[in-house]
Design a protein around this motif. Structure first.
Motif, mmCIF file in Angstrom:
data_model
loop_
_atom_site.group_PDB
_atom_site.id
_atom_site.type_symbol
_atom_site.label_atom_id
_atom_site.label_comp_id
_atom_site.label_asym_id
_atom_site.label_seq_id
_atom_site.Cartn_x
_atom_site.Cartn_y
_atom_site.Cartn_z
ATOM 1 N N LEU A 120 1.146 -1.302 0.197
ATOM 2 C CA LEU A 120 0.444 0.086 0.039
ATOM 3 C C LEU A 120 0.524 1.099 -0.229
ATOM 4 O O LEU A 120 1.611 1.654 0.832
ATOM 5 C CB LEU A 120 -0.737 0.059 1.130
ATOM 6 C CG LEU A 120 -1.458 0.834 2.114
ATOM 7 C CD1 LEU A 120 -2.337 1.337 0.618
ATOM 8 C CD2 LEU A 120 -1.982 1.356 3.616
ATOM 9 N N ARG A 121 0.606 1.943 -1.256
ATOM 10 C CA ARG A 121 0.957 3.474 -1.167
ATOM 11 C C ARG A 121 0.878 4.180 -0.125
ATOM 12 O O ARG A 121 -0.516 4.669 -0.271
ATOM 13 C CB ARG A 121 1.459 3.643 -2.653
ATOM 14 C CG ARG A 121 2.623 2.553 -3.331
ATOM 15 C CD ARG A 121 2.734 3.337 -4.935
ATOM 16 N NE ARG A 121 3.320 2.349 -5.225
ATOM 17 C CZ ARG A 121 2.444 1.447 -6.670
ATOM 18 N NH1 ARG A 121 1.062 1.839 -6.890
ATOM 19 N NH2 ARG A 121 2.626 1.030 -7.323
ATOM 20 N N LEU A 122 1.588 5.107 0.537
ATOM 21 C CA LEU A 122 0.864 5.879 1.373
ATOM 22 C C LEU A 122 1.196 7.261 0.900
ATOM 23 O O LEU A 122 2.467 7.636 0.396
ATOM 24 C CB LEU A 122 1.479 5.930 2.868
ATOM 25 C CG LEU A 122 1.111 5.017 3.600
ATOM 26 C CD1 LEU A 122 1.687 4.933 5.129
ATOM 27 C CD2 LEU A 122 -0.317 4.459 3.813
ATOM 28 N N GLY A 136 -3.264 7.985 0.456
ATOM 29 C CA GLY A 136 -3.802 7.552 1.631
ATOM 30 C C GLY A 136 -5.736 8.066 1.827
ATOM 31 O O GLY A 136 -4.778 9.389 1.947
ATOM 32 N N PRO A 137 -6.605 7.742 2.998
ATOM 33 C CA PRO A 137 -7.121 8.165 3.333
ATOM 34 C C PRO A 137 -6.614 9.116 4.019
ATOM 35 O O PRO A 137 -6.190 8.528 4.532
ATOM 36 C CB PRO A 137 -8.383 7.102 2.983
ATOM 37 C CG PRO A 137 -8.017 5.923 3.056
ATOM 38 C CD PRO A 137 -6.565 5.946 2.145
ATOM 39 N N GLY A 138 -7.163 10.480 4.158
ATOM 40 C CA GLY A 138 -6.497 11.193 5.485
ATOM 41 C C GLY A 138 -4.889 11.542 5.530
ATOM 42 O O GLY A 138 -4.585 12.447 6.119
ATOM 43 N N GLN A 184 -8.506 11.409 -3.176
ATOM 44 C CA GLN A 184 -7.286 10.625 -3.705
ATOM 45 C C GLN A 184 -7.140 9.265 -3.921
ATOM 46 O O GLN A 184 -7.668 8.126 -3.206
ATOM 47 C CB GLN A 184 -5.094 11.158 -3.244
ATOM 48 C CG GLN A 184 -5.328 12.443 -2.952
ATOM 49 C CD GLN A 184 -5.368 13.222 -4.715
ATOM 50 O OE1 GLN A 184 -4.274 12.426 -5.360
ATOM 51 N NE2 GLN A 184 -6.220 14.253 -5.495
ATOM 52 N N PRO A 185 -7.069 8.387 -5.307
ATOM 53 C CA PRO A 185 -7.346 7.595 -4.931
ATOM 54 C C PRO A 185 -6.361 6.567 -3.746
ATOM 55 O O PRO A 185 -5.650 7.061 -3.736
ATOM 56 C CB PRO A 185 -6.699 7.004 -6.395
ATOM 57 C CG PRO A 185 -5.494 8.305 -7.002
ATOM 58 C CD PRO A 185 -6.209 8.988 -6.258
ATOM 59 N N VAL A 186 -6.534 5.323 -4.008
ATOM 60 C CA VAL A 186 -5.291 4.579 -2.722
ATOM 61 C C VAL A 186 -4.766 3.438 -3.927
ATOM 62 O O VAL A 186 -5.544 2.461 -5.074
ATOM 63 C CB VAL A 186 -6.227 3.588 -1.816
ATOM 64 C CG1 VAL A 186 -5.637 3.296 -0.754
ATOM 65 C CG2 VAL A 186 -6.671 5.174 -1.068
ATOM 66 N N ASN A 187 -3.416 3.450 -3.799
ATOM 67 C CA ASN A 187 -2.386 2.740 -4.607
ATOM 68 C C ASN A 187 -1.679 2.178 -4.188
ATOM 69 O O ASN A 187 -1.743 1.315 -2.994
ATOM 70 C CB ASN A 187 -2.052 3.514 -5.635
ATOM 71 C CG ASN A 187 -2.209 5.059 -6.161
ATOM 72 O OD1 ASN A 187 -2.340 4.952 -7.411
ATOM 73 N ND2 ASN A 187 -2.402 5.373 -5.394
ATOM 74 N N PHE A 188 -2.009 0.590 -4.850
ATOM 75 C CA PHE A 188 -1.576 -1.319 -4.788
ATOM 76 C C PHE A 188 -0.925 -1.479 -5.414
ATOM 77 O O PHE A 188 -1.063 -1.523 -6.950
ATOM 78 C CB PHE A 188 -2.003 -1.527 -3.912
ATOM 79 C CG PHE A 188 -2.945 -1.636 -2.868
ATOM 80 C CD1 PHE A 188 -2.788 -2.178 -1.201
ATOM 81 C CD2 PHE A 188 -4.607 -1.078 -2.514
ATOM 82 C CE1 PHE A 188 -3.569 -2.163 -0.397
ATOM 83 C CE2 PHE A 188 -5.344 -0.585 -1.706
ATOM 84 C CZ PHE A 188 -4.991 -1.327 -0.102
ATOM 85 N N ALA A 189 0.550 -2.075 -5.254
ATOM 86 C CA ALA A 189 1.261 -2.920 -5.612
ATOM 87 C C ALA A 189 1.042 -4.750 -4.945
ATOM 88 O O ALA A 189 1.342 -4.109 -4.081
ATOM 89 C CB ALA A 189 3.198 -2.246 -5.644
ATOM 90 N N GLN A 217 -0.638 -3.369 -10.680
ATOM 91 C CA GLN A 217 -0.918 -1.764 -10.251
ATOM 92 C C GLN A 217 -2.315 -1.706 -10.067
ATOM 93 O O GLN A 217 -3.269 -1.417 -10.833
ATOM 94 C CB GLN A 217 -0.476 -0.697 -10.902
ATOM 95 C CG GLN A 217 1.021 -0.862 -11.484
ATOM 96 C CD GLN A 217 2.453 -1.168 -10.223
ATOM 97 O OE1 GLN A 217 2.008 -0.027 -9.468
ATOM 98 N NE2 GLN A 217 2.866 -2.081 -10.467
ATOM 99 N N LEU A 218 -3.142 -1.473 -8.582
ATOM 100 C CA LEU A 218 -4.718 -1.256 -8.347
ATOM 101 C C LEU A 218 -4.899 0.242 -8.327
ATOM 102 O O LEU A 218 -4.057 0.211 -6.766
ATOM 103 C CB LEU A 218 -5.585 -2.726 -8.190
ATOM 104 C CG LEU A 218 -5.231 -3.931 -8.679
ATOM 105 C CD1 LEU A 218 -4.183 -4.320 -9.251
ATOM 106 C CD2 LEU A 218 -6.393 -4.290 -7.415
ATOM 107 N N VAL A 219 -5.853 0.877 -8.188
ATOM 108 C CA VAL A 219 -6.223 1.790 -7.862
ATOM 109 C C VAL A 219 -7.434 1.837 -7.661
ATOM 110 O O VAL A 219 -8.912 1.827 -8.074
ATOM 111 C CB VAL A 219 -5.884 3.034 -8.789
ATOM 112 C CG1 VAL A 219 -5.974 4.512 -8.564
ATOM 113 C CG2 VAL A 219 -4.550 3.152 -9.543
#
Length: 444
Positions: free
Chosen positions: A278-280, A316-318, A328-333, A347-349
């Motif tokens: 999870l990218r912050l 990330g949220p907050g 903003q979207p939340v990004n995962f690798a 890569q998932l958004v």
């Protein structure tokens, strides 16, 4: 004309080696030293990467709580990513940008290791010398310019050395001296033999390492990859980033989902995964800094277990970015088990309010230019082909150190020859050392 060109090329080869040799030796040695960084870190940190779950079905603490524990333990670091592994006994890794990483017990929240000393400290020093000769602060661009130029010189030495070595007639007699070391010779003949043998076996790998290093070091070289693929180069150096994703305006009063809920949805998208990152927002890139031999993963892919190469930005949220620019979207690798290429990740958004997947992108979705550019980054370290590629890259890098040594020795003997003892009345034995012309045919 051919001999004149050959002589000119030989002197260019020699002078380039003398000028850039020391820096080439440093980059080669440090490149070999960090070749197995992921595996060595996994071994050195094995105790803090594993924990014993209290019970088989013990609940895990929320991701937000784990990040808060790391912030409290490492106030000087800015969390930039959280990596979760599927094994129940694995700790959670929190990347702290340039500061390092921290491992957290997902059941108790205990911060087990800062991850910035010992082997990590060693690799940090090696990487600094590999990229910019250990320069600090404002001198870093100067060091980076020097290593980039010397890497280009190394590529020239390899190609020019191949031309100088190329036999006029391909026979066993002309090729055999370059196939293996001769142990019954010394002096100039030994140096010449070693220079040729090491160059013969290491040259193909060194050309790949130096050419990919130029793509990493110079924007024009990176842009050339896209141009050759028939694509427009990206605005910034490196692989082209995907277009930004806009989060639909949420209903009034809607609250974003928790990070754990989004993490669970990301894990469901790729059930057979090795890791989910999870990218912050904030904190820059992940734990793998940019530059040769460890450049940041262009698409946010993780290296071998525990080595994140997060993508800049994200959110990330907050997070601070979310408050400043709206939702903003939340990004995962996500690294998939048995995926190919080895460095690829999905890569998932996500929409932080609905959990909807706004974009999913895998390596196969990249344009040809972006795929080629990403391959270049991982070919430079050998990671593109797993531990076997890393081993070959390490051996070739050590070969580069010996090429510098033997090249310096041959140059010294050329400029400062030792006087030969006078021949005895019974006649001197013929010398086993190569002639000046043969020396010029050494592989760089």
């Amino acid at each position: 004309m051919s001999r004149t060109f050959r002589n000119i090329l030989f002197w260019m080869h020699l002078v380039s080696g003398v000028i850039a040799g020391v820096v080439i030796a440093i980059m080669s040695f440090t490149g070999a030293a960090i070749a197995f960084k992921p595996q060595l870190l996994a071994w050195a940190e094995s105790e803090v990467r594993r924990v014993q779950p209290p019970t088989p079905d013990a609940p895990r603490l929320p991701v937000d709580e784990l990040v808060a524990r790391v912030r409290a333990a490492r106030p000087e670091g800015q969390p930039s990513g959280v990596t979760v592994y599927p094994e129940p006994g694995s700790t959670v890794m929190v990347s702290l940008g340039r500061t390092g990483v921290a491992y957290v017990n997902p059941y108790t929240g205990e911060v087990l290791a800062a991850g910035d000393g010992g082997w990590r400290g060693f690799f940090h020093v090696m990487e600094e010398w590999h990229r910019w000769l250990g320069a600090k602060g404002d001198n870093t661009p100067v060091g980076k310019a020097i290593t980039g130029a010397c890497n280009a010189a190394f590529l020239f030495l390899g190609l020019s050395g191949l031309y100088l070595w190329w036999p006029r007639k391909w026979t066993w007699r002309t090729v055999r001296p370059s196939l293996w070391f001769r142990l019954n010779i010394r002096g100039k003949a030994r140096d010449w033999n070693w220079h040729n043998v090491i160059g013969f076996w290491c040259l193909p790998i060194l050309v790949i390492l130096t050419a990919s290093g130029m793509v990493i070091s110079y924007r024009w070289a990176s842009n050339l990859i896209f141009t050759l693929a028939g694509e427009k180069p990206p605005a910034a150096q490196g692989p082209a980033a995907p277009p930004s994703v806009t989060v639909p305006e949420p209903p009034a009063g809607a609250k974003p989902l928790g990070l754990d809920a989004l993490l669970a949805r990301a894990q469901q998208q790729v059930p057979a995964h090795e890791s989910v990152t999870l990218r912050l927002g904030g904190g820059g890139g992940g734990g793998r800094p940019q530059g040769p031999q460890g450049a940041q993963g262009p698409q946010g892919a993780q290296g071998p277990r525990g080595e994140q190469g997060g993508q800049r930005g994200g959110g990330g949220p907050g997070g601070n970015e979310a408050r400043a620019k709206g939702p903003q979207p939340v990004n995962f690798a996500i690294r998939e088990q048995g995926g190919w290429p080895l460095f690829a990740s999905a890569q998932l958004v996500f929409d932080p309010f609905t959990g909807e997947v706004l974009r999913r992108e895998g390596f196969s979705d990249y344009t040809p230019g972006r795929q080629m550019r990403t391959w270049m980054r991982f070919l430079h370290t050998g990671e593109a082909l797993g531990w076997g590629g890393q081993l070959v890259a390490a051996i070739a890098s050590l070969g580069g150190v010996l090429l510098v040594w033997t090249g310096f020795a041959l140059s010294w003997r050329r400029f400062f020859p030792r006087r030969k003892p006078a021949a005895s009345s019974s006649g001197a034995e013929p010398s086993a050392e190569p002639s000046g012309e043969a020396e010029g045919e050494a592989v760089g």
